[in-house]
Design an enzyme around this catalytic site. Structure first.
Site, PDB file in Angstrom:
ATOM      1  CG  HIS A  75      87.582  56.585  39.362  1.00 20.81           C
ATOM      2  ND1 HIS A  75      87.452  57.370  40.183  1.00 20.81           N
ATOM      3  CD2 HIS A  75      86.114  56.015  39.092  1.00 20.81           C
ATOM      4  CE1 HIS A  75      86.172  57.624  40.781  1.00 20.81           C
ATOM      5  NE2 HIS A  75      85.445  56.915  40.055  1.00 20.81           N
ATOM      6  CD  GLU A  76      84.980  53.466  36.467  1.00 22.81           C
ATOM      7  OE1 GLU A  76      84.634  52.674  37.173  1.00 22.81           O
ATOM      8  OE2 GLU A  76      84.699  54.633  36.230  1.00 22.81           O
TER       9      GLU A  76
ATOM     10  CG  HIS B 107      84.592  52.121  41.555  1.00 27.80           C
ATOM     11  ND1 HIS B 107      84.289  52.643  42.676  1.00 27.80           N
ATOM     12  CD2 HIS B 107      84.492  53.181  40.759  1.00 27.80           C
ATOM     13  CE1 HIS B 107      83.907  53.863  42.585  1.00 27.80           C
ATOM     14  NE2 HIS B 107      83.991  54.158  41.582  1.00 27.80           N
TER      15      HIS B 107
END
Length: 421
Positions: free
Chosen positions: A18-19, A22
């Protein structure tokens, strides 16, 4: 210990991907990333590479990517502030020392009159001998305060300086990478374990079921039900479920011969609904095929995306209550149970969790990625951003409410798993 390791691997992989979404899209947009963190709270491990520090933190409740220009990232030198400057060979300030007493002839001290660390990149004021001086600041200058070094972020490296589309994609990339991770896990299962063929072959007939009474045997290949051709186990199961208590005619292939059977599915009632059941067990044959593994990965990801979205809709409409939700404790206990059935089941569970994390983060709620995307939508409609203070207050309230929800859900999990009779 095995459960702890399994939980760390599963939950850590979800958060990392998920990170990573980003992070990669922030880098692609030219945004400076201050920190890539797994977990919250006190730092356990920190490794600095380039302009980013990569950390693992104590509380395994998520993670974050801290980008330049976000809250608490700016440094403002007010008039009268005393700073030490290290001037490089190009004549630009390469290091700024704050709140430090340094005895070094290479460090020039001055009382700040005016400065700009974002756009014009300069600092001016009065030296110790009273002379008014002005120095340009290097784009990669470092601020040193209490032993901590922070690279300045010129405005064009900050999150807010980027076009709306780049900012939105940077935020959306987190949930997107969770869906990509899910696809990759299902793809790996398909490649290593094989892809279920979904053929309507009876694996085992239970001796107490309607199928046994109707003469069905292990290995029967179902060709037709009520003269309707059957090509997949899913089609077969759906027909059985939709006709409880009704006699059905089956045409099955057995040892090369076609056999006609008649079976009346038992009526099963659950959650106020009735469905048919004939008492057979099914294990789909599998085949190893790279192309079919790709299709399998995409199909499973989309199927579970729809299922989780439907369950979320039931929560909104009140068909599910908050008691049905699970937090980290519930996920830990579920991981403990799934891990007992082997690595492939654990991978399947991780893929489902990844989709769930992606969907939950896309909800248009303050403090979540979906909430930030909602503000970007308002910005696109209005033609200008929402006031940062107002948006920050909304996200702050959202964080508080999410923390309260997390506490309630965790308490429910504790009661369910440790105090229920």
């Amino acid at each position: 210990m095995e459960t702890v390791i399994a939980f760390i691997i599963v939950f850590g992989s979800l958060v990392f991907f998920h990170e990573l979404g980003h992070f990669l899209f922030a880098k692609k947009a030219g945004i400076m990333v201050r920190e890539f963190a797994i977990g919250f709270g006190p730092k356990i491990i920190g490794i600095t590479k380039g302009e980013t520090i990569y950390t693992i933190r104590l509380l395994p409740l998520g993670g974050y990517v801290r980008m330049a220009g976000e809250d608490f990232d700016t440094v403002e030198l007010l008039p009268g502030y005393r700073v030490g400057l290290y001037i490089g060979q190009t004549g630009e300030v390469e290091k700024l020392y704050l709140n430090q007493n340094i005895s070094n002839p290479d460090i020039l001290f001055m009382e700040t009159e005016k400065s700009d660390l974002d756009k014009e990149l300069y600092i001016e004021g009065y030296s110790d001998d009273g002379e008014f001086v002005r120095y340009p600041i290097a784009r990669d200058a470092v601020i040193i305060e209490k032993g901590q070094e922070t690279i300045i972020a010129p405005y064009d490296r900050q999150f807010e300086s980027k076009p709306l589309a780049s900012r939105a994609m940077t935020i959306f990339a987190g949930p997107l990478f969770n869906f990509i991770l899910s696809f990759l896990i299902f793809l790996t299962i398909g490649l290593l374990q094989g892809v279920p063929t979904n053929e309507p072959v009876i694996t085992e007939v239970q001796s107490s079921g309607a199928a046994y009474e109707g003469g069905m045997q292990d290995g029967d290949y179902v060709k037709e039900v009520n003269d309707t051709p059957i090509s997949t186990w899913t089609e077969f199961a759906e027909i059985i479920q939709k006709h409880p208590g009704e006699q059905l005619s089956f045409l099955v292939e057995r040892n090369g011969d076609l056999v006609k059977l008649h079976v009346v599915p038992a009526t099963i009632e659950e959650a106020g609904q009735k469905f048919g059941q004939i008492g057979v067990l099914y294990t789909s044959p599998v085949e190893k095929n790279a192309l079919k593994a790709v299709v399998f990965g995409a199909d499973q990801t989309w199927t579970w995306f729809k299922r989780i979205f439907e369950l979320l809709g039931m929560l909104v409409t009140g068909k599910f209550t908050i008691d049905a939700l699970s937090g980290p404790v519930g996920i830990y206990k579920a991981t403990e149970e799934v891990a007992q059935y082997g690595v492939y089941n654990l991978m399947h569970w991780a893929a489902i969790l990844s989709i769930n994390l992606g969907i939950m983060n896309l909800l248009p709620l303050p403090a979540l990625d979906g909430g930030r995307l909602l503000f970007f939508l308002f910005e696109a409609i209005r033609g200008k951003p929402i006031d940062k203070q107002k948006e920050g207050m909304v996200h702050f309230v959202g964080i508080v409410l999410l923390m309260i929800l997390m506490i309630v859900v965790t308490w429910n999990d504790i009661q369910r798993f440790f105090f229920s009779s």
